[in-house]
Design a protein around this motif. Structure first.
Motif, PDB file in Angstrom:
ATOM      1  N   LEU A 136       0.847  -1.188   0.000  1.00  0.00           N
ATOM      2  CA  LEU A 136       0.000   0.000   0.000  1.00  0.00           C
ATOM      3  C   LEU A 136       0.884   1.240   0.000  1.00  0.00           C
ATOM      4  CD1 LEU A 136      -2.795   1.428   0.413  1.00  0.00           C
ATOM      5  CD2 LEU A 136      -2.368   1.218   2.878  1.00  0.00           C
ATOM      6  N   SER A 137       0.493   2.223  -0.801  1.00  0.00           N
ATOM      7  CA  SER A 137       1.249   3.485  -0.838  1.00  0.00           C
ATOM      8  C   SER A 137       0.311   4.615  -1.253  1.00  0.00           C
ATOM      9  CB  SER A 137       2.413   3.392  -1.827  1.00  0.00           C
ATOM     10  OG  SER A 137       1.914   3.184  -3.142  1.00  0.00           O
ATOM     11  N   LYS A 138       0.806   5.836  -1.141  1.00  0.00           N
ATOM     12  CA  LYS A 138       0.048   6.967  -1.659  1.00  0.00           C
ATOM     13  C   LYS A 138       0.231   6.997  -3.181  1.00  0.00           C
ATOM     14  CE  LYS A 138       0.241   9.791   2.512  1.00  0.00           C
ATOM     15  NZ  LYS A 138       0.671  11.067   3.144  1.00  0.00           N
ATOM     16  N   GLU A 193       0.928   7.151   6.480  1.00  0.00           N
ATOM     17  CA  GLU A 193       0.102   8.357   6.382  1.00  0.00           C
ATOM     18  C   GLU A 193       0.904   9.624   6.663  1.00  0.00           C
ATOM     19  OE1 GLU A 193      -4.316   9.513   8.022  1.00  0.00           O
ATOM     20  OE2 GLU A 193      -2.846   8.801   9.499  1.00  0.00           O
ATOM     21  N   THR A 194       1.837   9.540   7.626  1.00  0.00           N
ATOM     22  CA  THR A 194       2.601  10.722   8.028  1.00  0.00           C
ATOM     23  C   THR A 194       3.920  10.873   7.271  1.00  0.00           C
ATOM     24  OG1 THR A 194       3.566   9.447   9.855  1.00  0.00           O
ATOM     25  CG2 THR A 194       1.596  10.770  10.337  1.00  0.00           C
ATOM     26  N   VAL A 211      -7.414   1.629   4.158  1.00  0.00           N
ATOM     27  CA  VAL A 211      -7.756   2.645   3.158  1.00  0.00           C
ATOM     28  C   VAL A 211      -9.189   3.130   3.368  1.00  0.00           C
ATOM     29  CG1 VAL A 211      -8.135   3.073   0.701  1.00  0.00           C
ATOM     30  CG2 VAL A 211      -6.101   1.828   1.451  1.00  0.00           C
ATOM     31  N   ALA A 212     -10.111   2.178   3.589  1.00  0.00           N
ATOM     32  CA  ALA A 212     -11.517   2.540   3.778  1.00  0.00           C
ATOM     33  C   ALA A 212     -11.718   3.420   5.001  1.00  0.00           C
ATOM     34  CB  ALA A 212     -12.366   1.271   3.890  1.00  0.00           C
ATOM     35  N   ASN A 216      -8.576  10.349   3.827  1.00  0.00           N
ATOM     36  CA  ASN A 216      -8.719  10.574   2.387  1.00  0.00           C
ATOM     37  C   ASN A 216      -8.428   9.274   1.639  1.00  0.00           C
ATOM     38  OD1 ASN A 216      -9.064  13.606   2.437  1.00  0.00           O
ATOM     39  ND2 ASN A 216      -7.042  13.445   3.403  1.00  0.00           N
ATOM     40  N   PRO A 217      -9.410   8.351   1.573  1.00  0.00           N
ATOM     41  CA  PRO A 217      -9.201   7.044   0.947  1.00  0.00           C
ATOM     42  C   PRO A 217      -8.683   7.129  -0.483  1.00  0.00           C
ATOM     43  CG  PRO A 217     -11.285   7.095   2.126  1.00  0.00           C
ATOM     44  CD  PRO A 217     -10.770   8.495   2.106  1.00  0.00           C
ATOM     45  N   GLY A 218      -9.088   8.159  -1.199  1.00  0.00           N
ATOM     46  CA  GLY A 218      -8.684   8.298  -2.593  1.00  0.00           C
ATOM     47  C   GLY A 218      -7.208   8.570  -2.794  1.00  0.00           C
ATOM     48  N   ASP A 219      -6.485   8.861  -1.708  1.00  0.00           N
ATOM     49  CA  ASP A 219      -5.053   9.157  -1.819  1.00  0.00           C
ATOM     50  C   ASP A 219      -4.197   7.902  -1.938  1.00  0.00           C
ATOM     51  OD1 ASP A 219      -5.723  11.798  -1.543  1.00  0.00           O
ATOM     52  OD2 ASP A 219      -4.956  12.036   0.505  1.00  0.00           O
TER      53      ASP A 219
END
Length: 318
Positions: A136-138, A193-194, A211-212, A216-219
């Motif tokens: 998982l990543s931005k 996140e940080t 994520v859910a 900001n899940p869309g990030d």
């Protein structure tokens, strides 16, 4: 005729006796311990959504806990108890196996991968879920594959099979990653996140729940590439065949009933507390196949849960 009726009656009484709850004299190991104490201890997690976690009322709940409570009901009946007290004992990825092995916890109701290495220390009930290890990543980081993390910081949770896998892959592929270790899954996501880590490695369903639940899940995005496909199972102590059989029988009965579909839908395709998020994660075909033919094997070659596309991908990698 009278003798025949008498014989039939005696056989009937014998059959009923064989189906009666286990007596104290018959019991050994964990079953004897539970019967004597009138209680069973479940190992639970604080942040393994939606498997085992604390809600806003500080109550433990989740898919794994629902399954364990079905087992508790079956054990209560098996032991002939009018009631069976349930003790919730918080565990972490790091201490869950030792606490099962030393008898502190009777059943671990979390999100634990069943593999051959762990089977040397604990036993597993029939598979309850099948996951893929992913990253998982931005979206701004543009991480599509493991190779994209070369020289970057990845976070994984202490005591997980994912952490071990990432450590091995980092060395084998000479990726030069800095692997940060978080104490639990919420901390792993917080580091991502940080910005303290570029990516998080974890089981896909746990990543999906993070994520859910994000601001900001869309990030965020999860890689399509699965680094491995593995089964989840409820842990219990090794070398306790009577207890394992009682637990296994309870789960197999559940898996063959309509209740399993109801419980699955409750946690994976409907809003769940405390935030009302919906993971929209329909039961995949490979999990349906496993539940239809339950297995407690942690050997990937021993269960038909790996999608054909993944099998093909693995062959290419070899």
């Amino acid at each position: 005729m009278k003798l025949t009726r008498i014989a039939a009656t005696l056989l009937s009484i014998g059959a009923l006796g064989s189906m009666s709850p286990a007596t104290a004299q018959e019991l050994t190991g964990t079953l004897a311990k539970i019967k004597k104490a009138g209680s069973i201890t479940l190992g639970v997690r604080d942040g393994s959504v939606p498997f085992s976690y604390l809600d806003d009322k500080q109550q433990y709940q989740g898919y794994s806990i629902d399954l364990c409570m079905k087992v508790v009901t079956a054990l209560q009946k098996h032991l002939g108890l009018s009631q069976l007290k349930v003790v919730m004992n918080p565990v972490t990825s790091a201490n869950r196996i030792p606490l099962i092995a030393n008898g502190t916890v009777d059943l671990e109701c979390g999100s634990t991968t069943n593999n051959l290495e762990r089977q040397q220390q604990v036993a597993f009930a029939p598979t309850m879920f099948v996951i893929g290890n992913r990253i998982l990543s931005k979206k701004t980081a543009n991480i599509k594959t493991l190779e994209d993390l070369r020289g970057k910081t990845l976070v994984a949770t202490a005591g997980t099979s994912t952490l071990k896998q990432m450590t091995i892959l980092n060395k084998e592929k000479n990726l030069g990653m800095n692997i940060a270790i978080a104490k639990d899954h919420p901390e792993s996501f917080l580091m991502l996140e940080t910005g303290r880590a570029v990516a998080e490695a974890n089981d896909d369903i746990l990543l999906a729940s993070q994520v859910a639940s994000a601001k900001n899940p869309g990030d965020y995005e999860i890689t399509k590439e699965a680094l491995s496909v593995e089964p989840y199972g409820i842990m219990l102590r090794r070398n306790d065949p009577a207890f394992k059989k009682a637990v296994d029988d309870a789960l197999v009965r559940l898996y063959k009933s309509d209740d399993i579909n109801r419980i699955y839908a409750k946690w994976f395709t409907a809003p769940i507390p405390p935030k009302g998020i919906n993971l929209n994660f329909p039961m995949p075909p490979q999990l349906k196949a496993v539940l239809a033919n339950p297995t407690d094997s942690g050997d990937p070659a021993a269960y038909a849960a790996v999608p054909e596309a993944q099998k093909t991908s693995d062959k290419k990698k070899k």
